[in-house]
Structure formats: structure tokens, C-alpha cells
Write an enzyme that holds these catalytic residues in place. Sequence first.
Site, mmCIF file in Angstrom:
data_model
loop_
_atom_site.group_PDB
_atom_site.id
_atom_site.type_symbol
_atom_site.label_atom_id
_atom_site.label_comp_id
_atom_site.label_asym_id
_atom_site.label_seq_id
_atom_site.Cartn_x
_atom_site.Cartn_y
_atom_site.Cartn_z
ATOM 1 N N THR A 235 1.240 -27.867 6.612
ATOM 2 C CA THR A 235 0.034 -28.388 7.243
ATOM 3 C C THR A 235 -1.052 -27.329 7.240
ATOM 4 O OG1 THR A 235 -0.932 -29.276 9.254
ATOM 5 C CG2 THR A 235 0.949 -27.803 9.552
ATOM 6 N N GLN A 236 -2.296 -27.774 7.163
ATOM 7 C CA GLN A 236 -3.420 -26.839 7.279
ATOM 8 C C GLN A 236 -3.732 -26.556 8.749
ATOM 9 O OE1 GLN A 236 -7.337 -29.366 6.457
ATOM 10 N NE2 GLN A 236 -5.841 -29.711 4.845
ATOM 11 N N THR B 299 -8.046 -1.461 5.709
ATOM 12 C CA THR B 299 -9.115 -0.951 6.583
ATOM 13 C C THR B 299 -8.686 0.272 7.386
ATOM 14 O OG1 THR B 299 -10.163 -3.100 6.801
ATOM 15 C CG2 THR B 299 -10.523 -1.579 8.602
ATOM 16 N N THR C 126 -5.329 -6.037 6.475
ATOM 17 C CA THR C 126 -4.990 -7.220 7.270
ATOM 18 C C THR C 126 -5.139 -8.521 6.481
ATOM 19 O OG1 THR C 126 -7.246 -7.440 8.136
ATOM 20 C CG2 THR C 126 -5.709 -6.116 9.429
ATOM 21 N N ASP C 127 -5.968 -8.496 5.434
ATOM 22 C CA ASP C 127 -6.296 -9.765 4.766
ATOM 23 C C ASP C 127 -5.068 -10.499 4.237
ATOM 24 O OD1 ASP C 127 -8.927 -9.364 5.359
ATOM 25 O OD2 ASP C 127 -9.537 -8.773 3.334
ATOM 26 N N ASP D 219 -7.007 -2.214 -1.230
ATOM 27 C CA ASP D 219 -7.434 -3.238 -0.285
ATOM 28 C C ASP D 219 -6.413 -4.364 -0.464
ATOM 29 O OD1 ASP D 219 -10.451 -4.398 0.946
ATOM 30 O OD2 ASP D 219 -8.829 -5.813 0.496
ATOM 31 N N SER D 220 -5.937 -4.939 0.623
ATOM 32 C CA SER D 220 -4.818 -5.885 0.468
ATOM 33 C C SER D 220 -5.230 -7.162 -0.253
ATOM 34 C CB SER D 220 -4.184 -6.214 1.818
ATOM 35 O OG SER D 220 -4.989 -7.067 2.569
ATOM 36 N N SER D 221 -6.529 -7.386 -0.422
ATOM 37 C CA SER D 221 -6.960 -8.533 -1.221
ATOM 38 C C SER D 221 -6.568 -8.350 -2.686
ATOM 39 C CB SER D 221 -8.475 -8.729 -1.106
ATOM 40 O OG SER D 221 -8.805 -9.009 0.229
HETATM 41 N N1 ASP Z 1 -10.063 -6.014 3.245
HETATM 42 C C1 ASP Z 1 -9.169 -5.297 4.113
HETATM 43 C C2 ASP Z 1 -7.764 -5.412 3.574
HETATM 44 O O1 ASP Z 1 -7.112 -6.385 3.771
HETATM 45 C C3 ASP Z 1 -9.258 -5.829 5.486
HETATM 46 C C4 ASP Z 1 -8.425 -5.131 6.504
HETATM 47 O O2 ASP Z 1 -7.584 -4.304 6.219
HETATM 48 O O3 ASP Z 1 -8.617 -5.436 7.695
HETATM 49 O O4 ASP Z 1 -7.312 -4.534 2.918
#
Ligand code: ASP
Length: 376
Positions: A301-302, A12, A99-100, A67-69
Amino acid sequence: MSNVYVLYTGGTIGCIGKPLAPMPASQFAQLVASMPGLAQGQVAGLDVPIQFTIEPYTVGGQVQTLDSSNMNPADWVNIAIQLAANYAKYDGFVVLHGTDTMGFTASALSFLLQGLSKPVILTGSQIPLSSTLNDALPNLVGAITLAGKQPALAEVCIYFDSLLLRGNRAVKVNANQFAAFNSPNYPPLATVGTIPTVNTALLLPMPPANLSLATQDNLQALQDLLPKLAQNVTQFSIAALMLYPGIQPSTVSAILQNTTPRVSGMVLLAFGEGNGPSGSPQFMGVLETASANGVVLVDNTQVLAGSVENAAYATGLGAAGAISAGDMTPEASLTKLIYLFAQGKSAADIKTLMQQSLRGELTTGTPTGSRHTAQR
Ligand code: ASP
């Protein structure tokens, strides 16, 4: 003047457009240079300015803006390769990342960069730098400043919303707010206000000389090892599974049996202190069989905070052969398993190492917060 290497992987922080997608590194570097006090690759306004260089993340010469996903374990190793290639030339490192999955990459890097003697700080943002109201600028400047001015930081960290967290202790705790990360089982290493306040007692010590990447031979050994690990991480499967009331034993066995390549290790996001539906002999049987066949089962643990004690209750999954993750985050457990399997270690060795702290990811000894210690 200290010199910081900024590796831009996407996320992001560098996004633009609708739907949001990360811009190329060169465009992002131009945007950064247009920010007050950040022209010409310097953080101005400090007693001594910090020089920084923004470079794109590349794999085999190809630029990757992600995108980190879309990150996978090979990316963790490739990021480590790029940091290692630039290690000797810079005083500190910032990895700009979505951040993901930032918690996973930070954990993985902590294991991969054995002997780290300089700061490696991951950051990103909830709102892109290209938007007027954003958390990108303070996160970026804070991360560069800490990487350039805190030479005692010999570990992988996440800097976010004025908190510096140990990377392998950090988890994403909010999908929307600027305070997106925390480390529920370990206090922040530093907080940044008008000045940074570093809790030096919490930092990992500098690595011993025989491991330190400050020594050329050790750096070379790591540079030789990492490309092999990049290959190896694609050769096995590690799974993670959140337990829920009513989970079918056949769901668990389907994951264990039908994943390609066959699952070598599994992180179980169990209930409470590491408990599961032990009243189901079928459920326990699936886990027992997997464990007997050499699958490393890790009982996490969750629950966000606290430690697993999987012999405390009759429902503990220790009875099915799962080892306790203690107070490791699921991200640390999963990436540590992958790191250990990538090195070709035996299941027995991996079980032992999973229960030792390799990079400060785990509190060893009797959990101080235990509800049961007093009763035993
Ligand atoms: N979808 C974004 C990522 O992880 C979200 C972010 O960066 O906040 O790349």
C-alpha cells in the site's frame, strides 16, 4: 570494554560545503575525535567506556563515500561483506549512512545478514556533524552506545532521534525534522532518554546455533555467499510503481516490457488495502499477463501504516495475481524481492517466502487492525 566497528559510507552526517557533499572517512574520524568525550576512539563518561573504530566503506579496495541516493543493491551486499569480514572482531556495528535510502539499506542488510547475533545499527543525521546545531552527535553517540551495550540486540536497526527501530520496519517520515524515521507498523525497540529503555519483548530472539554467525562455519558460509549475491543483484530488475488515478495500462506495460533486464518482480504501491483501478480490464490485463509470465507482483500500500488485505474489496489487486505484502514497508518488500531473486529462487518459492516473516519484517496471521475481520 566493548568494541564497536563504525562503517562510514557518507550521507549528511559527514557532509561539508555547498552544495553539501560527504567528507572522506579520515577527515570525519578527526572531526569525531574533536567532539567532547569522543577522543581516542572511546565514548567516555559511561560506567565502562566503549572503544570504537571508524572505517571507510570500500568496494574492492576502493574507498566509496556516498550520498545514499547513489546507493544501489550491490552496495547493500558490499556493506554486508565488510560487516561480515569484521564480524568476529567486534561486539557491535554502526553503519553511518545517508537518510534518503537508509530504510532500504537497513531492510536489505536484515535479509543479507542471516544468523546475525550482534547489533547492527544504522544512523545518520539531518544536519552534518560539521554544523554547530546538529542531530549528528546524539545520533552517533546513541548508536555507538546501543551497539556496544545491548548485546541482546541480534538484528539490524535504525537509531534516529532517540528511537531505536527495527531496520526492516523503518521508513523515512520527515525530510526536514530531526525525527526523520519511524516504524508505523511496529513499535520502537527502544527509546533513549537519560537512560535507554529497551522493550525486550519486541526484539528478535538470538538465532539458533545452526544459523548463528557466532559460529565460524556459518560466518564462513555467509562470507562465501555474499560475493555471489553482489554479482547476482546486477542480473535482474525489480521495479516499484506507485499507482495513481488515471494511470495508463501502457505505462505499466512499458515498465514491465521495456526495462533491461526484463522486470522479474514489481512492488505495486497500491491504494488503501491494496486496491487498484480494477474497472480497467486493460490495466488488470497487463498485471495478469505479467503474473502469468512469472513476474512476482507484490501488492503493497502507498499508505504509511496498516496492512494490505487485497481480497477485501472487488478492486483488490489479488485478482490480478498480486500477492499481499501484508504490513511490510515498501522498502522491505523491494529489498526482500531482490534478496530472494539474487539467491536464484523460483517465482513460486519467492511468492511463498514473501508472505512469510524472515527477519521480523512482516506480521503474519490475521491483521489485528483489520476493519473487515468482524464482518467475515
Ligand atoms: N542526501 C543525503 C543522503 O541520503 C541525505 C541525508 O543523509 O540526510 O545521503
